[in-house]
Motif scaffolding. Structure first.
Motif, short mmCIF file in Angstrom:
data_model
loop_
_atom_site.label_atom_id
_atom_site.label_comp_id
_atom_site.label_asym_id
_atom_site.label_seq_id
_atom_site.Cartn_x
_atom_site.Cartn_y
_atom_site.Cartn_z
N SER A 250 -32.18 1.51 61.40
CA SER A 250 -32.38 0.36 60.51
C SER A 250 -31.18 -0.57 60.61
CB SER A 250 -32.55 0.83 59.06
OG SER A 250 -31.37 1.48 58.62
N ILE A 251 -31.38 -1.82 60.22
CA ILE A 251 -30.27 -2.78 60.21
C ILE A 251 -30.50 -3.73 59.04
CG2 ILE A 251 -31.39 -4.22 61.98
CD1 ILE A 251 -28.35 -4.66 62.98
N ALA A 252 -29.90 -3.38 57.90
CA ALA A 252 -30.09 -4.11 56.65
C ALA A 252 -29.05 -5.22 56.54
CB ALA A 252 -29.97 -3.15 55.46
N GLY A 253 -29.38 -6.35 57.15
CA GLY A 253 -28.47 -7.49 57.17
C GLY A 253 -28.44 -8.09 58.56
N ARG A 254 -27.62 -9.09 58.73
CA ARG A 254 -27.50 -9.74 60.03
C ARG A 254 -26.41 -9.03 60.82
NH1 ARG A 254 -26.36 -15.71 58.73
NH2 ARG A 254 -26.76 -15.99 60.94
N GLY A 255 -26.73 -8.64 62.05
CA GLY A 255 -25.74 -7.87 62.78
C GLY A 255 -26.09 -7.63 64.22
N CYS A 256 -25.39 -6.67 64.81
CA CYS A 256 -25.53 -6.39 66.23
C CYS A 256 -25.17 -4.94 66.51
CB CYS A 256 -24.63 -7.32 67.05
SG CYS A 256 -22.85 -7.05 66.78
N PHE A 257 -25.54 -4.47 67.69
CA PHE A 257 -25.07 -3.21 68.23
C PHE A 257 -24.07 -3.53 69.33
CE2 PHE A 257 -29.58 -1.25 67.50
CZ PHE A 257 -29.35 -1.21 66.13
N VAL A 258 -23.04 -2.71 69.46
CA VAL A 258 -22.05 -2.85 70.53
C VAL A 258 -21.98 -1.54 71.30
CG1 VAL A 258 -19.63 -3.26 71.11
CG2 VAL A 258 -20.70 -4.56 69.28
N GLY A 259 -22.19 -1.61 72.61
CA GLY A 259 -22.16 -0.42 73.44
C GLY A 259 -20.75 0.09 73.66
N LEU A 260 -20.58 1.41 73.53
CA LEU A 260 -19.29 2.05 73.79
C LEU A 260 -19.35 2.98 75.00
CD1 LEU A 260 -18.15 3.04 70.17
CD2 LEU A 260 -17.68 0.92 71.43
N LYS A 261 -20.50 3.63 75.20
CA LYS A 261 -20.63 4.61 76.28
C LYS A 261 -22.11 4.75 76.63
CE LYS A 261 -20.39 9.66 76.75
NZ LYS A 261 -20.06 10.90 76.01
N GLY A 262 -22.40 4.82 77.94
CA GLY A 262 -23.78 5.00 78.37
C GLY A 262 -24.65 3.78 78.13
N LYS A 263 -25.92 3.91 78.49
CA LYS A 263 -26.87 2.82 78.32
C LYS A 263 -27.92 3.19 77.30
CE LYS A 263 -26.34 0.99 83.01
NZ LYS A 263 -27.03 0.67 84.29
N VAL A 264 -28.26 2.21 76.46
CA VAL A 264 -29.24 2.43 75.39
C VAL A 264 -30.26 1.29 75.43
CG1 VAL A 264 -29.57 2.55 72.90
CG2 VAL A 264 -27.55 3.60 73.92
N ALA A 265 -31.52 1.64 75.38
CA ALA A 265 -32.58 0.63 75.28
C ALA A 265 -32.83 0.33 73.81
CB ALA A 265 -33.86 1.12 75.95
N VAL A 266 -32.81 -0.96 73.45
CA VAL A 266 -33.12 -1.40 72.09
C VAL A 266 -34.53 -1.98 72.13
CG1 VAL A 266 -32.43 -2.90 70.18
CG2 VAL A 266 -30.68 -1.90 71.68
N ILE A 267 -35.45 -1.31 71.45
CA ILE A 267 -36.88 -1.59 71.64
C ILE A 267 -37.51 -2.11 70.35
CG2 ILE A 267 -39.09 -0.57 72.32
CD1 ILE A 267 -37.37 1.69 73.69
N THR A 268 -38.25 -3.22 70.49
CA THR A 268 -39.07 -3.77 69.41
C THR A 268 -40.45 -4.02 69.99
OG1 THR A 268 -38.21 -5.98 69.92
CG2 THR A 268 -37.16 -4.80 68.10
N PRO A 269 -41.48 -4.32 69.19
CA PRO A 269 -42.84 -4.49 69.73
C PRO A 269 -42.90 -5.48 70.89
CG PRO A 269 -42.94 -4.37 67.35
CD PRO A 269 -41.47 -4.41 67.72
N GLY A 270 -43.20 -4.98 72.08
CA GLY A 270 -43.38 -5.83 73.25
C GLY A 270 -42.10 -6.29 73.92
N ASP A 271 -40.93 -5.86 73.42
CA ASP A 271 -39.66 -6.33 73.98
C ASP A 271 -38.66 -5.19 74.07
OD1 ASP A 271 -39.86 -9.42 74.20
OD2 ASP A 271 -40.61 -8.99 72.18
N GLU A 272 -37.71 -5.35 74.99
CA GLU A 272 -36.67 -4.35 75.16
C GLU A 272 -35.40 -5.03 75.69
OE1 GLU A 272 -35.94 -0.61 78.17
OE2 GLU A 272 -37.87 -0.70 77.11
N ALA A 273 -34.24 -4.68 75.14
CA ALA A 273 -32.96 -5.18 75.64
C ALA A 273 -32.06 -3.99 75.91
CB ALA A 273 -32.30 -6.11 74.62
N GLU A 274 -31.37 -4.01 77.04
CA GLU A 274 -30.49 -2.89 77.40
C GLU A 274 -29.09 -3.13 76.83
OE1 GLU A 274 -30.10 -0.34 81.37
OE2 GLU A 274 -29.04 -2.25 81.54
N LEU A 275 -28.58 -2.13 76.12
CA LEU A 275 -27.23 -2.18 75.57
C LEU A 275 -26.31 -1.40 76.48
CD1 LEU A 275 -25.31 -2.89 73.17
CD2 LEU A 275 -26.02 -0.73 72.13
N VAL A 276 -25.20 -2.03 76.91
CA VAL A 276 -24.25 -1.40 77.84
C VAL A 276 -22.86 -1.48 77.25
CG1 VAL A 276 -25.68 -1.90 79.86
CG2 VAL A 276 -23.94 -3.55 79.13
#
Length: 306
Positions: A250-276
């Motif tokens: 969940s993300i309650a507010g305006r914000g972001c994810f920041v990658g520290l290690k490895g690769k993570v897919a951030v997935i929403t309906p019909g879309d995906e962004a890779e976090l590195v």
């Protein structure tokens, strides 16, 4: 057929290209975080959510974060950076909101630092020693002895440090820090070890607070993540995931994810962004929850403006 974020009339999460800020105290080699910076000059900061950062994924590719302000509900509230000091940073102080607005600025600057790398003996200065007055600070600047008035705090990997507005502070070499702050670049430089850079003594001395709440913050175990800090302007949490692990975040507010290690897919309906590592994926406010999936062991932080 699942609709995309665009078809649903919302902005999908997107990754930003870091913007590299040249600083006299920085480094030329920022590996392993970045292979290249696009300059041969010393780089001190990688801005991950700066207004000039460019979207490099999805339908918004090529836009700057500043140009997306309206779609995101206004200026992005958090400026997240990686800091790479190769020498001591200047001794600085930032105003609070009221002080900044009295000077014609939009807001003050409260920040925090999460230690990602630290050599033996690394330290930061957080506040003044007990009993030190603003007059003492002014005199020490003229005498070249200001370092002696600062509270130097040893740091290790995993430390979180809170730096509220009004705190006299400095960062020593031998660290890499993840800084989360109010979106503001208002800085009053008080002392710079004799380097020929402009000082802002009149403004800086006015906003110094001899007592603040700056210091190390103990982490708190939460349900599935670690809360690193919770303050008025930001909440920063760390997530650690195993290979092919999937979870809802969940993300309650305006914000972001920041990658520290490895690769993570951030997935929403019909879309995906890779976090590195070393980059941010902005989560627009209409997404109260996203799915994250780790390709391998991975870690990232969630930075949110409450």
């Amino acid at each position: 057929m699942m609709m995309t974020s665009e078809e649903l009339g919302v902005v999908a999460p997107f990754r930003l290209k870091p913007w590299f800020s040249e600083r006299v105290w920085g480094r030329r080699d920022l590996r392993p975080w970045y292979e290249e910076t696009g300059t041969t000059e010393l780089v001190g900061e990688a801005w991950l959510t700066g207004p000039q950062c460019i979207v490099e994924t999805g339908d918004l590719e090529g836009r700057t974060l500043a140009s997306l302000a309206k779609e995101l509900g206004g200026e992005f509230p958090l400026l997240v950076k990686l800091l790479f000091p190769n020498e001591k940073l200047s001794v600085q102080v930032h105003p609070d909101d009221a002080q900044a607005q009295a000077a014609g600025e939009a807001r003050g600057k409260t920040e925090c630092w999460y230690v990602l790398e630290a050599e033996k003996g690394a330290a930061v200065a957080l506040g003044l020693k007990d009993g030190v007055t603003t007059k003492d600070v002014e005199g020490s600047i003229a005498a070249g002895t200001m370092e002696d008035l600062l509270q130097w705090v040893p740091v290790s990997v995993g430390d979180m440090l809170f730096v509220d507005a009004g705190t006299v502070h400095a960062i020593g070499p031998g660290v890499v820090l993840l800084e989360t702050q109010q979106t503001s670049d208002i800085t009053y430089r008080l002392y710079d070890y004799g380097r020929p850079r402009e000082l802002h003594l009149e403004q800086g001395l006015k906003v110094i607070k001899t007592k603040t709440t700056a210091g190390k913050v103990a982490p708190r175990a939460m349900d599935g993540f670690t809360r690193l800090i919770e303050q008025k302007y930001f909440i920063v949490d760390r997530f650690d995931m195993g290979k092919m692990e999937e979870r809802r975040v969940s993300i309650a507010g305006r914000g972001c994810f920041v990658g520290l290690k490895g690769k993570v897919a951030v997935i929403t309906p019909g879309d995906e962004a890779e976090l590195v590592p070393g980059q941010a994926v902005v989560i627009p406010p209409e997404h109260g929850e996203v799915i994250v999936e780790a390709e391998s062991d991975a870690s990232f932080v969630r930075c949110v403006a409450p």
